[in-house]
Design a protein around this motif. Structure first.
Motif, PDB file in Angstrom:
ATOM      1  N   GLN A 405       0.827  -1.203   0.000  1.00 26.79           N
ATOM      2  CA  GLN A 405       0.000   0.000   0.000  1.00 26.79           C
ATOM      3  C   GLN A 405       0.864   1.256   0.000  1.00 26.79           C
ATOM      4  OE1 GLN A 405      -2.612  -0.996   3.158  1.00 26.79           O
ATOM      5  NE2 GLN A 405      -3.964  -2.090   1.749  1.00 26.79           N
ATOM      6  N   ASP A 540     -14.227   3.042   9.256  1.00 29.33           N
ATOM      7  CA  ASP A 540     -13.869   2.865   7.839  1.00 29.33           C
ATOM      8  C   ASP A 540     -15.102   2.477   7.018  1.00 29.33           C
ATOM      9  OD1 ASP A 540     -14.191   0.484   9.097  1.00 29.33           O
ATOM     10  OD2 ASP A 540     -12.555  -0.544   8.087  1.00 29.33           O
ATOM     11  N   ASP A 542     -16.542   3.747   4.573  1.00 28.41           N
ATOM     12  CA  ASP A 542     -16.551   3.843   3.101  1.00 28.41           C
ATOM     13  C   ASP A 542     -15.990   2.584   2.440  1.00 28.41           C
ATOM     14  OD1 ASP A 542     -14.341   4.701   4.388  1.00 28.41           O
ATOM     15  OD2 ASP A 542     -13.812   6.273   2.955  1.00 28.41           O
ATOM     16  N   SER A 543     -14.937   2.003   3.061  1.00 29.18           N
ATOM     17  CA  SER A 543     -14.412   0.782   2.435  1.00 29.18           C
ATOM     18  C   SER A 543     -15.391  -0.377   2.653  1.00 29.18           C
ATOM     19  CB  SER A 543     -13.020   0.440   2.958  1.00 29.18           C
ATOM     20  OG  SER A 543     -13.108  -0.151   4.222  1.00 29.18           O
ATOM     21  N   ARG A 544     -16.157  -0.296   3.720  1.00 34.84           N
ATOM     22  CA  ARG A 544     -17.164  -1.342   3.945  1.00 34.84           C
ATOM     23  C   ARG A 544     -18.315  -1.215   2.946  1.00 34.84           C
ATOM     24  NH1 ARG A 544     -16.270  -4.033   9.039  1.00 34.84           N
ATOM     25  NH2 ARG A 544     -14.541  -3.018  10.070  1.00 34.84           N
ATOM     26  N   GLU A 546     -17.853  -0.299   0.003  1.00 35.73           N
ATOM     27  CA  GLU A 546     -17.289  -0.920  -1.204  1.00 35.73           C
ATOM     28  C   GLU A 546     -17.467  -2.442  -1.165  1.00 35.73           C
ATOM     29  OE1 GLU A 546     -13.176   0.047  -1.871  1.00 35.73           O
ATOM     30  OE2 GLU A 546     -13.668   2.191  -1.859  1.00 35.73           O
ATOM     31  N   ASN A 547     -17.264  -3.027   0.014  1.00 33.30           N
ATOM     32  CA  ASN A 547     -17.446  -4.475   0.129  1.00 33.30           C
ATOM     33  C   ASN A 547     -18.887  -4.881  -0.142  1.00 33.30           C
ATOM     34  OD1 ASN A 547     -14.795  -4.807   0.767  1.00 33.30           O
ATOM     35  ND2 ASN A 547     -15.127  -4.698   2.981  1.00 33.30           N
TER      36      ASN A 547
END
Ligand code: ATP
Ligand code: MG
Length: 781
Positions: A405, A540, A542-544, A546-547
């Protein structure tokens, strides 16, 4: 025929081998076993006119099934491919049981209970034995109990068998005491007894037998099957109803060396009617002994199918000669193994690199920067998707992930069931499971409080107890409470159910109308305000989100592959009532709930695909293309990548061989499997010291590697003179220029060639394309 082209004579012989004579294709990695198996299926269909639906092909992972499907679609067509019964043993059993489960008194709308859910149930059951175990001074975690139960199940033993075993052991022990001489536990001295001394402990056996029994009962009450049950009931189905297997004219199994007893039994029974079996395998790649895989199934097959013939493949098409050489030097250390020939097709290539680092941070940084460097240095010939980092355990991925990353390298974790284990994904799946099967207690217990509804543990327990007492599903119980048809619970939950029951009613109705799962998930998100819930509870979020999107994508993929895009109308004559409200069904709602969704609904197909997904998040192929893959050696089986890194202590004593591993030979084979995934470049990295359980430990290089290193250096010295044979005149001139001499001597050419001829697998790429790439100074294995 197109599929017969590009096969070598041995491969061709295997493909054309008579379908009526059972066949074992035994060969090393990259020798085209999977390719041959695929071509053989095409040949059975085209040449022998066997119907696609009469073929059963077993793969080890869903990813492998998808790849095989993709290849077959080209060879035999999309429609025909769709008819072949193809998948993992688990997926095949699930679909057989959906169709014929009623013959075993199973509800065919069973839910598949994943390992996480099983563990939770077992943990609860184990609590009843806490005092007993403490009194006996025995420690037994839920994880151990679960794996013991699973092992026993894998051998086909029921809870009653285990109980009987316990009684026998107890009787013998008291007998032994009377005679003051312990008696041998003859029939208990099986393989499990050997590797699992825990089951030789009478107290543990007593507890495990009881937990096993009640665990089974809980699963049945929830109308669910765990992974082992799928196989167990699958075998039972074919055993008791042999006619169920009459459709099958040929069974093919990939990665046969890793089948366990029950899987072998299943294969034997599916093949019982026709007697036609083709298996491919490689005993050197047997890496699932810890999950009860039995290499001796190869011998069992010779016993059960006495006509069986063997074909050996000896040509490797995957790796450069030097990668193959290093890998062979590792596996050859097992003196008990039967040696076999494996010849390289590709040139020597750049030799595998062994890198030593001070610690794990340096190691991770090296991997990230090297990947970045290689992509830049090869001018785009190598893309992110060409790289894989193979780990011993998933848990070792953290540092490497963060190093990647930091360098801005896109990556993904492939393997296990990781994607489906994420909190937000599990929460949504729980809703969907409950919509499909209102009896599935684990899903109910999870969904009822997501988003938080303030329904306490005690209340949930009370709801479950009521459900058990009234023989209703927990979902029906809460619906009745909500509708005032059952008394409210104190403190009042009726009000709290307002955000649960109505959405569930709507969603069940939609599911019954065969709404495609992707649309169903969208509706679910809306009805329970899932995004707001994530925003409120997760940093987090926003990344969830996405999932969640990824789950919808996965659902769309399943719809496409199952032909349910846009929603398929129910078959004529199927019993289901759109208008009838499911929750006001009469008393015997178990039966009615079963009928209410019909069989093989889109939702159920989707849930099955999620539960049985053995690999990547959504197994999205495009996803992998542009990303570096991080995965375990186990999950990488059967796959290949241009560039492979094997880091994170894989090569150090105590990590690889893992201190957890009981079988050093299996660890060595695992390293062999890992190395042989590489096509062009292989990096082995090793850190001098590493944090372990909170302390820094010094690490020595594993003997697997140090022995291989010596052997391989000797063999390279011997082979060096032959390496220049393939060098073109142009390359030779270039090399001479580079070396500043008119005519470089053979050894020098060989050395340079070995270092820099990177893309051996792409014959049209000239050596000169890579001259600008300067390898870092390091040891060459
Ligand atoms: P593993 O043991 O790792 O599963 P495998 O024996 O199944 O390996 P495959 O994956 O079938 O090997 O093949 C390895 C690679 O070699 C693939 O990329 C395949 O397309 C290629 N290959 C196989 N046979 C040939 C051939 N005759 N000519 C060219 N390429 C081949
Ligand atoms: Mg293979």
């Amino acid at each position: 025929m197109a599929y017969l082209r590009n096969l070598n004579p041995a491969q061709l012989q295997a493909v054309e081998h008579s379908p009526n004579i059972p066949l074992q294709i035994l060969a090393g990695p990259g020798s085209g076993k999977t390719r041959v198996l695929t071509a053989r299926i095409a040949h059975l269909i085209f040449h022998h006119r066997i119907l696609p639906q009469a073929i059963c092909a077993v793969t080890f992972t869903n990813k492998a099934a998808n790849e095989m499907r993709a290849r077959l679609q080209v060879l035999v067509g999309r429609h025909e491919t769709g008819l072949i019964r193809m998948g993992t043993f688990h997926a095949l059993c699930a679909s057989f049981l959906r169709r014929h489960g009623s013959k075993l008194n199973l509800e065919t709308n069973f839910t598949i209970c994943d390992a996480d859910e099983s563990k939770k149930i077992i943990k609860k059951l184990l609590e009843d034995h806490t005092k007993f175990l403490a009194d006996k001074n025995v420690s037994l975690t839920e994880g151990t109990a679960m794996s013991l139960i699973s092992k026993v199940k894998a051998r086909g033993e029921t809870a009653d068998d285990l109980r009987a075993r316990h009684l026998r052991m107890k009787a013998r022990q008291s007998d032994g005491r009377k005679r003051r001489r312990p008696q041998p536990l003859d029939d208990d001295q099986d393989e499990d007894g050997g590797t699992n001394p825990l089951l030789q402990d009478v107290n543990v056996l007593e507890v495990v037998a009881d937990v096993y029994k009640r665990y089974e009962r809980k699963l049945r009450q929830s109308n669910s099957l765990d992974f082992d049950d799928l196989l167990l009931f699958g075998v039972r189905l074919f055993e008791r109803h042999p006619s169920v297997g009459e459709w099958c004219e040929h069974v093919l199994v990939d990665e046969f060396q890793d089948t366990n007893t029950i899987q072998y039994e299943l294969m034997r029974r599916i093949a019982a009617a026709s007697g036609c079996v083709t298996i491919v395998g490689d005993p050197d790649q047997s890496i699932y002994g810890w999950r009860s895989a039995e290499v001796k199934n190869l011998r069992n097959m010779l016993r059960d199918f006495p006509q069986t013939q063997q074909i050996l493949l000896e040509q490797n098409y995957r790796s450069t000669a030097s990668i193959l050489g290093a890998s062979m030097a590792i596996v050859a250390q097992d003196k008990k193994r039967v040696a076999k020939t494996l010849l390289a097709t590709h040139p020597i290539g750049r030799r595998p690199m062994l890198q030593l680092h001070l610690n794990e941070y340096e190691e991770a940084t090296f991997i990230a920067t090297e990947i970045k460097h290689l992509v830049a240095a090869t001018g785009g010939m190598l893309a992110w998707g060409d790289f894989v980092v193979l780990l011993r355990f998933n848990a070792l991925s953290r540092l490497i992930e963060s190093a990647l990353q930091k360098e801005g390298i896109p990556n993904r974790i492939l393997g296990g069931h990781k994607f489906f284990e994420r909190l937000e994904v599990k929460d949504l799946l729980a809703y969907l499971q409950l919509i499909d099967n209102p009896h599935f207690v684990p899903a109910f217990s999870r969904a009822i409080n997501v988003p938080a509804r303030g329904i306490g543990e005690k209340t949930v327990a009370e709801i479950l107890a009521t459900a058990e007492r009234l023989k209703l599903s927990p979902l029906t119980v809460v619906t009745r409470i909500h509708d005032g048809k059952l008394p409210d619970i104190k403190p009042s939950v009726k009000r709290k159910l307002a955000t649960f029951v109505p959405p569930m009613q709507k969603l069940r109705k939609l599911a019954r109308e065969r709404t495609p799962p992707s649309a169903l998930i969208r509706r679910l998100l809306h009805l329970v305000e899932f995004e707001a819930h994530l925003k409120k509870t997760q940093k987090d979020w926003d990344s969830r989100v996405e999932n969640v999107q990824e789950l919808i994508n996965f659902a769309s993929e399943v719809e496409t592959s199952e032909g349910i895009a846009g929603g398929v109308r129910p078959d004529a004559g199927e019993r289901w009532d759109v208008d009838e409200d499911w929750d006001v069904l009469p008393e015997l709602d178990l039966e009615d709930e079963r009928l209410s969704l019909g069989s093989d609904t889109p939702l159920r197909l989707f849930l099955q695909a999620s539960m049985l997904s053995t690999d990547v998040a959504a197994e999205n192929k495009d996803d992998g293309k542009g990303k570096v893959t991080l995965t375990t050696c186990h999950a990488a089986k059967g796959l290949e990548w241009p560039v492979v890194f094997i880091p994170a202590g894989m090569l150090e004593d105590g990590t690889f061989p893992s201190h957890r591993a009981e079988d050093v030979d299996e660890e060595r084979r695992l390293l062999y499997v890992a190395c042989t995934r590489a096509q062009t470049l292989l990096y082995l990295t090793h850190a001098n010291s590493r944090m372990f359980a909170g302390e820094t430990r010094k690490k020595d290089l594993s003997e697997f590697v140090s022995i291989a290193l010596k052997e391989n250096q000797n063999s390279f010295a011997r082979e060096a003179p032959h390496l220049t044979a393939n060098l073109s005149a142009g390359d030779r001139a270039l090399l001479a220029k580079m070396l500043g001499r008119q005519a470089p001597d053979e050894a020098e050419v060989a050395r340079r060639l070995a270092e820099q001829y990177v893309v051996a697998r792409c014959p049209d790429v000239q050596f000169s394309d890579f001259l600008h790439y300067q390898a870092a100074e390091s040891t060459r294995l």
